[in-house]
Every structure is written in C-alpha cells, then in structure tokens.
Design a protein around this motif. Sequence first.
Motif, PDB file in Angstrom:
ATOM      1  N   ASP A  60       6.953  -8.123  -4.434  1.00 25.59           N
ATOM      2  CA  ASP A  60       7.888  -7.298  -3.655  1.00 25.59           C
ATOM      3  C   ASP A  60       7.749  -5.843  -4.104  1.00 25.59           C
ATOM      4  O   ASP A  60       7.805  -5.564  -5.307  1.00 25.59           O
ATOM      5  N   VAL A  61       7.591  -4.937  -3.162  1.00 29.32           N
ATOM      6  CA  VAL A  61       7.365  -3.537  -3.538  1.00 29.32           C
ATOM      7  C   VAL A  61       8.027  -2.559  -2.580  1.00 29.32           C
ATOM      8  O   VAL A  61       8.331  -2.891  -1.423  1.00 29.32           O
ATOM      9  N   GLN A  62       8.205  -1.358  -3.098  1.00 30.31           N
ATOM     10  CA  GLN A  62       8.423  -0.152  -2.280  1.00 30.31           C
ATOM     11  C   GLN A  62       7.160   0.676  -2.436  1.00 30.31           C
ATOM     12  O   GLN A  62       6.731   0.960  -3.559  1.00 30.31           O
ATOM     13  N   LEU A  63       6.575   1.071  -1.321  1.00 32.85           N
ATOM     14  CA  LEU A  63       5.279   1.748  -1.345  1.00 32.85           C
ATOM     15  C   LEU A  63       5.336   3.061  -0.580  1.00 32.85           C
ATOM     16  O   LEU A  63       5.903   3.124   0.506  1.00 32.85           O
ATOM     17  N   HIS A  64       4.748   4.080  -1.175  1.00 30.98           N
ATOM     18  CA  HIS A  64       4.608   5.371  -0.476  1.00 30.98           C
ATOM     19  C   HIS A  64       3.124   5.689  -0.339  1.00 30.98           C
ATOM     20  O   HIS A  64       2.388   5.652  -1.320  1.00 30.98           O
ATOM     21  N   VAL A  65       2.711   5.995   0.886  1.00 26.79           N
ATOM     22  CA  VAL A  65       1.320   6.342   1.174  1.00 26.79           C
ATOM     23  C   VAL A  65       1.313   7.516   2.138  1.00 26.79           C
ATOM     24  O   VAL A  65       2.092   7.541   3.085  1.00 26.79           O
ATOM     25  N   GLU A  66       0.452   8.485   1.892  1.00 25.20           N
ATOM     26  CA  GLU A  66       0.244   9.549   2.876  1.00 25.20           C
ATOM     27  C   GLU A  66      -1.185   9.442   3.381  1.00 25.20           C
ATOM     28  O   GLU A  66      -2.104   9.187   2.602  1.00 25.20           O
ATOM     29  N   TRP A  67      -1.355   9.626   4.685  1.00 28.10           N
ATOM     30  CA  TRP A  67      -2.691   9.502   5.260  1.00 28.10           C
ATOM     31  C   TRP A  67      -2.904  10.555   6.354  1.00 28.10           C
ATOM     32  O   TRP A  67      -1.951  11.106   6.890  1.00 28.10           O
ATOM     33  N   ARG A  68      -4.167  10.787   6.642  1.00 28.28           N
ATOM     34  CA  ARG A  68      -4.511  11.813   7.634  1.00 28.28           C
ATOM     35  C   ARG A  68      -5.748  11.363   8.409  1.00 28.28           C
ATOM     36  O   ARG A  68      -6.748  10.955   7.810  1.00 28.28           O
ATOM     37  N   ALA A  69      -5.649  11.467   9.720  1.00 25.30           N
ATOM     38  CA  ALA A  69      -6.788  11.119  10.573  1.00 25.30           C
ATOM     39  C   ALA A  69      -7.693  12.341  10.722  1.00 25.30           C
ATOM     40  O   ALA A  69      -7.229  13.474  10.612  1.00 25.30           O
ATOM     41  N   ASP A 117       3.320  10.312   6.576  1.00 26.17           N
ATOM     42  CA  ASP A 117       3.909   9.530   5.479  1.00 26.17           C
ATOM     43  C   ASP A 117       4.263   8.122   5.951  1.00 26.17           C
ATOM     44  O   ASP A 117       4.843   7.975   7.023  1.00 26.17           O
ATOM     45  N   TYR A 118       3.948   7.172   5.109  1.00 24.73           N
ATOM     46  CA  TYR A 118       4.494   5.821   5.286  1.00 24.73           C
ATOM     47  C   TYR A 118       5.324   5.494   4.053  1.00 24.73           C
ATOM     48  O   TYR A 118       4.839   5.627   2.917  1.00 24.73           O
ATOM     49  N   ASP A 119       6.555   5.072   4.278  1.00 24.36           N
ATOM     50  CA  ASP A 119       7.350   4.488   3.206  1.00 24.36           C
ATOM     51  C   ASP A 119       7.656   3.059   3.611  1.00 24.36           C
ATOM     52  O   ASP A 119       8.256   2.819   4.672  1.00 24.36           O
ATOM     53  N   ILE A 120       7.199   2.143   2.803  1.00 17.22           N
ATOM     54  CA  ILE A 120       7.185   0.726   3.173  1.00 17.22           C
ATOM     55  C   ILE A 120       7.967  -0.082   2.144  1.00 17.22           C
ATOM     56  O   ILE A 120       7.788   0.108   0.932  1.00 17.22           O
ATOM     57  N   ILE A 121       8.837  -0.934   2.630  1.00 16.99           N
ATOM     58  CA  ILE A 121       9.519  -1.883   1.755  1.00 16.99           C
ATOM     59  C   ILE A 121       9.044  -3.265   2.153  1.00 16.99           C
ATOM     60  O   ILE A 121       9.176  -3.676   3.321  1.00 16.99           O
ATOM     61  N   PHE A 122       8.449  -3.943   1.200  1.00 15.23           N
ATOM     62  CA  PHE A 122       7.810  -5.225   1.491  1.00 15.23           C
ATOM     63  C   PHE A 122       8.414  -6.329   0.641  1.00 15.23           C
ATOM     64  O   PHE A 122       8.462  -6.229  -0.582  1.00 15.23           O
ATOM     65  N   GLN A 123       8.864  -7.338   1.332  1.00 20.73           N
ATOM     66  CA  GLN A 123       9.354  -8.539   0.657  1.00 20.73           C
ATOM     67  C   GLN A 123       8.299  -9.610   0.853  1.00 20.73           C
ATOM     68  O   GLN A 123       8.015 -10.030   1.982  1.00 20.73           O
ATOM     69  N   ALA A 124       7.694 -10.023  -0.239  1.00 20.33           N
ATOM     70  CA  ALA A 124       6.569 -10.954  -0.170  1.00 20.33           C
ATOM     71  C   ALA A 124       7.028 -12.332   0.310  1.00 20.33           C
ATOM     72  O   ALA A 124       8.187 -12.703   0.120  1.00 20.33           O
ATOM     73  N   PRO A 125       6.113 -13.088   0.911  1.00 24.54           N
ATOM     74  CA  PRO A 125       6.472 -14.447   1.305  1.00 24.54           C
ATOM     75  C   PRO A 125       6.608 -15.340   0.072  1.00 24.54           C
ATOM     76  O   PRO A 125       6.014 -15.060  -0.972  1.00 24.54           O
ATOM     77  N   ARG A 126       7.381 -16.391   0.213  1.00 25.74           N
ATOM     78  CA  ARG A 126       7.494 -17.405  -0.837  1.00 25.74           C
ATOM     79  C   ARG A 126       6.935 -18.713  -0.287  1.00 25.74           C
ATOM     80  O   ARG A 126       7.144 -19.014   0.894  1.00 25.74           O
ATOM     81  N   PHE A 127       6.266 -19.436  -1.184  1.00 27.54           N
ATOM     82  CA  PHE A 127       5.680 -20.710  -0.771  1.00 27.54           C
ATOM     83  C   PHE A 127       6.207 -21.844  -1.651  1.00 27.54           C
ATOM     84  O   PHE A 127       6.531 -21.637  -2.820  1.00 27.54           O
ATOM     85  N   THR A 128       6.293 -23.014  -1.073  1.00 23.58           N
ATOM     86  CA  THR A 128       6.708 -24.184  -1.847  1.00 23.58           C
ATOM     87  C   THR A 128       5.532 -24.646  -2.701  1.00 23.58           C
ATOM     88  O   THR A 128       4.392 -24.206  -2.512  1.00 23.58           O
ATOM     89  N   ARG A 138      -3.589  10.225   0.276  1.00 20.00           N
ATOM     90  CA  ARG A 138      -3.167  10.939  -0.933  1.00 20.00           C
ATOM     91  C   ARG A 138      -1.776  10.431  -1.343  1.00 20.00           C
ATOM     92  O   ARG A 138      -1.094   9.731  -0.576  1.00 20.00           O
ATOM     93  N   ASN A 139      -1.373  10.827  -2.548  1.00 22.31           N
ATOM     94  CA  ASN A 139      -0.020  10.524  -3.056  1.00 22.31           C
ATOM     95  C   ASN A 139       0.390   9.077  -2.798  1.00 22.31           C
ATOM     96  O   ASN A 139       1.330   8.810  -2.051  1.00 22.31           O
ATOM     97  N   ILE A 140      -0.291   8.166  -3.431  1.00 22.14           N
ATOM     98  CA  ILE A 140       0.051   6.750  -3.262  1.00 22.14           C
ATOM     99  C   ILE A 140       0.766   6.270  -4.512  1.00 22.14           C
ATOM    100  O   ILE A 140       0.232   6.356  -5.615  1.00 22.14           O
ATOM    101  N   TRP A 141       1.989   5.813  -4.331  1.00 17.78           N
ATOM    102  CA  TRP A 141       2.715   5.239  -5.457  1.00 17.78           C
ATOM    103  C   TRP A 141       3.484   4.006  -5.004  1.00 17.78           C
ATOM    104  O   TRP A 141       3.741   3.816  -3.812  1.00 17.78           O
ATOM    105  N   ILE A 142       3.818   3.191  -5.981  1.00 15.12           N
ATOM    106  CA  ILE A 142       4.419   1.901  -5.650  1.00 15.12           C
ATOM    107  C   ILE A 142       5.495   1.586  -6.712  1.00 15.12           C
ATOM    108  O   ILE A 142       5.364   1.974  -7.863  1.00 15.12           O
ATOM    109  N   ARG A 143       6.541   0.950  -6.276  1.00 12.29           N
ATOM    110  CA  ARG A 143       7.580   0.485  -7.206  1.00 12.29           C
ATOM    111  C   ARG A 143       7.703  -1.025  -7.065  1.00 12.29           C
ATOM    112  O   ARG A 143       7.869  -1.525  -5.955  1.00 12.29           O
ATOM    113  N   GLU A 144       7.619  -1.713  -8.171  1.00 12.36           N
ATOM    114  CA  GLU A 144       7.821  -3.163  -8.133  1.00 12.36           C
ATOM    115  C   GLU A 144       9.316  -3.439  -8.053  1.00 12.36           C
ATOM    116  O   GLU A 144      10.106  -2.849  -8.780  1.00 12.36           O
TER     117      GLU A 144
END
Length: 262
Positions: free
Chosen positions: A113-122, A186-197, A255-261
């Motif tokens: 599970d993370v919070q992710l910041h990414v900046e991108w340019r086409a 800018d993309y700011d993404i909050i991701f909740q990972a899937p859980r498996f049995t 550029r400027n890619i950081w992540i928080r667990e």
Amino acid sequence: MQTFPSLSRLKLVGVAVCLLPLACSNDAPAADDEELEPWQQAEKTQVWDPEPRTVTARPGEPPSDAIVLFDGSDLNQWETTDGEPAQWTLNDDGSMTVKPGTGGIQTKQAFCDVQLHVEWRAPTVIEEGMDGQNRGNSGVFLQQRYEVQVLDSYNNRTYANGQAASIYKQHIPLVNAMRPTGEWQDYDIIFQAPRFTGQGDVDSPAHITVLHNGVLVQNHVEVKGTTAWIGEPSYESHDCAPLYLQDHGDLVSFRNIWIREL
Ligand code: MG
C-alpha cells in the motif's frame, strides 16, 4: 414545539434498555452525566492514543518519511525487469527520459500500500502519426501490474478508458486535467494493494485514487485485475512488488518521484 425528548425521559429509556441482556454498553449515557459540565461530557469522547507521528511536508518537497525514488541525480533505485542497470537517459534538468527499446524500468524495492508522487512530461515535438495512443505514451504500473496511463491527452482524443490518468482499460478518469503538451504533469496516487487468500483467490481487490495536477480523477476505484491490452483483466496472486514505468517507445520524461509506504 418540543423537538427532543427531555433528559429525564432519555434516562428512563436508557434504564429500560439496560434491563435487556447484552443491551447495555459502555456508550450508554451514565446516570450522572447530566451533572457534568458540557466540557466534561465532551471529554468522554476524546481519543488521545495512538498519537500520529510527525511528518514534515514543505511545498514542492517530498514528505519527510517518503522514500525518494528519483531526484534527478541517478537511477540507482531502478533496474530493468531482468535486474540489469536501468538504461533510461538522465537529463541535466533533474529528469530522466525513456530510452525507447531498452524496456521499462522498475524499482529495486517492492511495495504494497503506497502514496506515490510522480511528475511526467510528454515530448513537445509532435510528428505525423503521433496521435491517439502514439503520443507521449508511457505508464505508471503499481506492483508491476496495474497501470495508471501516461499519455499526452491534451487535444488528443483516444478511447476514454485509455487516456491520461485512466486505469488503463478499466476506469475512465472523471475529467481531463491535462496541462498543455510539454508542461510537467503531476500524478498523486493512493494505492491499496489487493489481498489474496492462502489459496490464491482474491480476498479484497486493489483500489486506486488518482489526482492529476491536483484534480481528483480516480476516486478509490476498484481495480479489476492485471492491466490487459486485449481481453478482460483478471487477478493472479502476488506479494508486494516493484513500481514499474513503461517504455512504450515515446520520449516521455519523469522527475520528482517519491513514495510513502502506508
Ligand atoms: Mg501506457
């Protein structure tokens, strides 16, 4: 007109309910509550522990507890899918650019599970044939599987579930928040990972929230499985996994890619 039952009536109801087995709880108003001052009654619903730890977050900088995955100085946190050194181009302006044909790059570290910041340019140079999916295409893949689409969707129509900030082929972004071609996004993404049995079945699917340039474009949407170009997505059981950036043949920069667990 009397809108609320009187306190004495409430007390009677409370006593009556508490005569029933299992119906009494600590939440039931104590008989002497009305003798307390309002601030004393208010104190009863205060919770002091656990105390949130301190994180400092200055404008334009990664929060103090973030893992900086790319700050422009090197590609040390990244590798190819074969575990070889990442080959993408390191630029003087603190960014890196896809080197087409060398393949996508992924973090050496795995994440759940993370919070992710990414900046991108086409790329600003648009040549003939660079339209639709062929204009500034890349992708931010959570856990190597779940793609938040990177695409120059500024005045560039394509299928809606494949435009910038779509969960590719799964969820259309709520709005198109693109800045003009060549500007940083800018993309700011909050991701909740899937859980498996233990048997490998999905216990709970992944969920993604995305802000594109500060605008909410994916609101806690359910991920239907591994991103698929053809056919319906489905899940395969997996553990925590690297973050992956796609080489789709276009000169997209990051550029400027950081992540928080989390
Ligand atoms: Mg893509």
